[in-house]
Write an enzyme that holds these catalytic residues in place. Structure first.
Site, mmCIF file in Angstrom:
data_model
loop_
_atom_site.group_PDB
_atom_site.id
_atom_site.type_symbol
_atom_site.label_atom_id
_atom_site.label_comp_id
_atom_site.label_asym_id
_atom_site.label_seq_id
_atom_site.Cartn_x
_atom_site.Cartn_y
_atom_site.Cartn_z
ATOM 1 N N ASN A 10 135.431 2.068 -23.491
ATOM 2 C CA ASN A 10 137.365 1.852 -23.543
ATOM 3 C C ASN A 10 137.746 0.874 -24.509
ATOM 4 O O ASN A 10 137.519 -0.006 -24.564
ATOM 5 C CB ASN A 10 137.617 1.550 -22.084
ATOM 6 N N TRP A 11 138.297 1.658 -25.672
ATOM 7 C CA TRP A 11 138.618 0.925 -26.713
ATOM 8 C C TRP A 11 139.754 0.231 -26.435
ATOM 9 O O TRP A 11 140.419 -0.608 -27.225
ATOM 10 C CB TRP A 11 138.706 1.738 -28.015
ATOM 11 N N LYS A 12 140.725 0.546 -25.571
ATOM 12 C CA LYS A 12 141.994 -0.114 -25.303
ATOM 13 C C LYS A 12 142.858 -0.021 -26.522
ATOM 14 O O LYS A 12 142.697 1.092 -27.228
ATOM 15 C CB LYS A 12 141.607 -1.509 -24.814
ATOM 16 N N HIS A 95 143.666 2.749 -14.994
ATOM 17 C CA HIS A 95 143.060 1.466 -15.348
ATOM 18 C C HIS A 95 143.709 0.430 -14.973
ATOM 19 O O HIS A 95 145.051 0.613 -14.850
ATOM 20 C CB HIS A 95 142.679 1.657 -16.832
ATOM 21 N N GLU A 97 144.878 -2.056 -16.051
ATOM 22 C CA GLU A 97 145.931 -2.589 -17.284
ATOM 23 C C GLU A 97 147.021 -1.743 -16.909
ATOM 24 O O GLU A 97 148.317 -2.226 -17.218
ATOM 25 C CB GLU A 97 145.468 -2.601 -18.374
ATOM 26 N N GLU A 167 136.033 -0.811 -11.062
ATOM 27 C CA GLU A 167 136.191 -2.095 -12.178
ATOM 28 C C GLU A 167 136.998 -3.041 -11.323
ATOM 29 O O GLU A 167 138.136 -3.265 -11.094
ATOM 30 C CB GLU A 167 136.943 -1.755 -13.315
ATOM 31 N N GLY A 173 137.168 -8.099 -19.118
ATOM 32 C CA GLY A 173 137.416 -8.904 -20.010
ATOM 33 C C GLY A 173 137.413 -10.044 -19.885
ATOM 34 O O GLY A 173 137.680 -10.942 -20.815
ATOM 35 N N SER A 213 132.742 -6.359 -17.914
ATOM 36 C CA SER A 213 131.969 -7.165 -18.737
ATOM 37 C C SER A 213 130.452 -6.763 -18.719
ATOM 38 O O SER A 213 129.536 -7.437 -18.916
ATOM 39 C CB SER A 213 132.007 -8.681 -18.178
ATOM 40 N N GLY A 234 134.390 -1.871 -22.090
ATOM 41 C CA GLY A 234 135.658 -2.285 -23.015
ATOM 42 C C GLY A 234 134.893 -3.102 -24.120
ATOM 43 O O GLY A 234 134.428 -2.501 -25.063
ATOM 44 N N GLY A 235 135.089 -4.309 -23.948
ATOM 45 C CA GLY A 235 134.821 -5.254 -25.210
ATOM 46 C C GLY A 235 133.511 -4.733 -25.937
ATOM 47 O O GLY A 235 133.337 -4.756 -27.287
HETATM 48 C C1 PEP Z 1 137.616 -2.282 -19.191
HETATM 49 O O1 PEP Z 1 138.438 -2.524 -20.067
HETATM 50 O O2 PEP Z 1 137.314 -0.824 -18.526
HETATM 51 C C2 PEP Z 1 136.342 -3.090 -19.201
HETATM 52 C C3 PEP Z 1 135.385 -3.081 -18.277
HETATM 53 O O3 PEP Z 1 136.492 -4.177 -20.202
HETATM 54 P P1 PEP Z 1 135.206 -5.039 -20.267
HETATM 55 O O4 PEP Z 1 134.152 -4.549 -20.763
HETATM 56 O O5 PEP Z 1 135.710 -5.727 -21.709
HETATM 57 O O6 PEP Z 1 135.186 -5.997 -19.134
#
Ligand code: PEP
Length: 248
Positions: A10-12, A95, A97, A167, A173, A213, A234-235
């Site tokens: 997930n590049w956000k 998501h 967010e 999640e 994050g 994470s 994500g990251g």
């Molecule tokens: C996400 O945004 O779906 C996510 C899991 O982010 P991260 O891996 O950075 O925690």
């Protein structure tokens, strides 16, 4: 039944179109795999160049959002038919967010899930609890409510083909990963919830990811759990580490 693992990035709101193309080139050989599905969920403006960049590879393109109407006066929105025409196969829905910053509620997300299926897209439906909810001991109650509300009117065959991402919000994050036991417990609870709403065959088929994470160091243990069928990342999806996660 052996479920095929699915690892989605997930590049956000990261990567300009030119950065996106460069990242695809950097990751191309690192994410090669015959045994797992690999998806890049990218910002809307990156969809066309990324679809071009991953053509002929094992990577599928996903969107991070869609709107519930096919076309019309909805300034700034992107429809499911537009995504399909651009080569998108998956779409992230719900998501945390989007739930938090854009006030998307379960009734709206349910419409998005149905719209995705209508267009032939595979939803990656996200759910997860806050730290406060976990500490209050209502994690599974909350997640069951999200899942049940988001899947109203969705058929068993549709659910069999979709992806659910668990999640925990406190792990997104933050560098704080849920323990393997916590992640497996909730993913198993989601599968049991699907079995209650639908049946055992549907629960057995639906793929459930863990997200929060995930990194090159913790992916193998998380993905080895019986009810965790891969990750939403994500990251770590924005760097070479993503290749290590895919080939955990
Ligand atoms: C996400 O945004 O779906 C996510 C899991 O982010 P991260 O891996 O950075 O925690």
């Amino acid at each position: 039944m052996a479920r095929r693992k699915i690892i989605a990035g997930n590049w956000k709101m990261n990567m300009t179109p030119s950065q996106a193309v460069a990242l695809c080139a950097e990751l191309k050989d690192l994410v090669k795999s015959d045994s797992v599905d690999v998806v890049y969920c990218v910002p809307a403006i990156d969809i066309v160049p990324v679809a071009q960049a991953v053509k002929g590879t094992n990577v599928a393109v996903g969107a991070e959002n869609l709107y519930i109407e096919d076309k019309g006066a909805y300034t700034g929105e992107i429809s499911a038919p537009m995504l399909v025409d651009a080569g998108v196969k998956y779409v992230i829905i719900g998501h945390s967010e989007r739930r938090e910053y854009f006030k998307e509620d379960d009734a709206f997300l349910n419409k998005k899930v149905k719209k995705a299926f209508e267009a032939g897209l595979t939803p990656i439906l996200c759910c997860g609890e806050t730290l406060e909810q976990r500490e209050m001991g209502v994690t599974l109650d909350w997640i069951r409510l999200q899942i049940k509300s988001d899947l109203v009117g969705v058929t068993a065959d549709q659910v069999k083909s979709m992806v659910i991402a668990y999640e925990p919000i406190w792990a997104i994050g933050t560098g704080k990963t849920a323990t393997t036991e916590q992640a497996e417990e909730v993913c198993k609870g989601i599968r049991e919830c699907i079995a209650e709403i639908y049946d055992a065959a549907t629960a057995d088929a639906v793929r459930i990811q863990y997200g929060g994470s995930v990194n090159a160091g913790n992916a193998a243990e998380l993905f080895a759990q019986p009810d965790i069928d891969g990750g939403l990342v994500g990251g770590a999806s924005l760097k070479a580490d993503f290749g290590k996660i895919v080939n955990y």
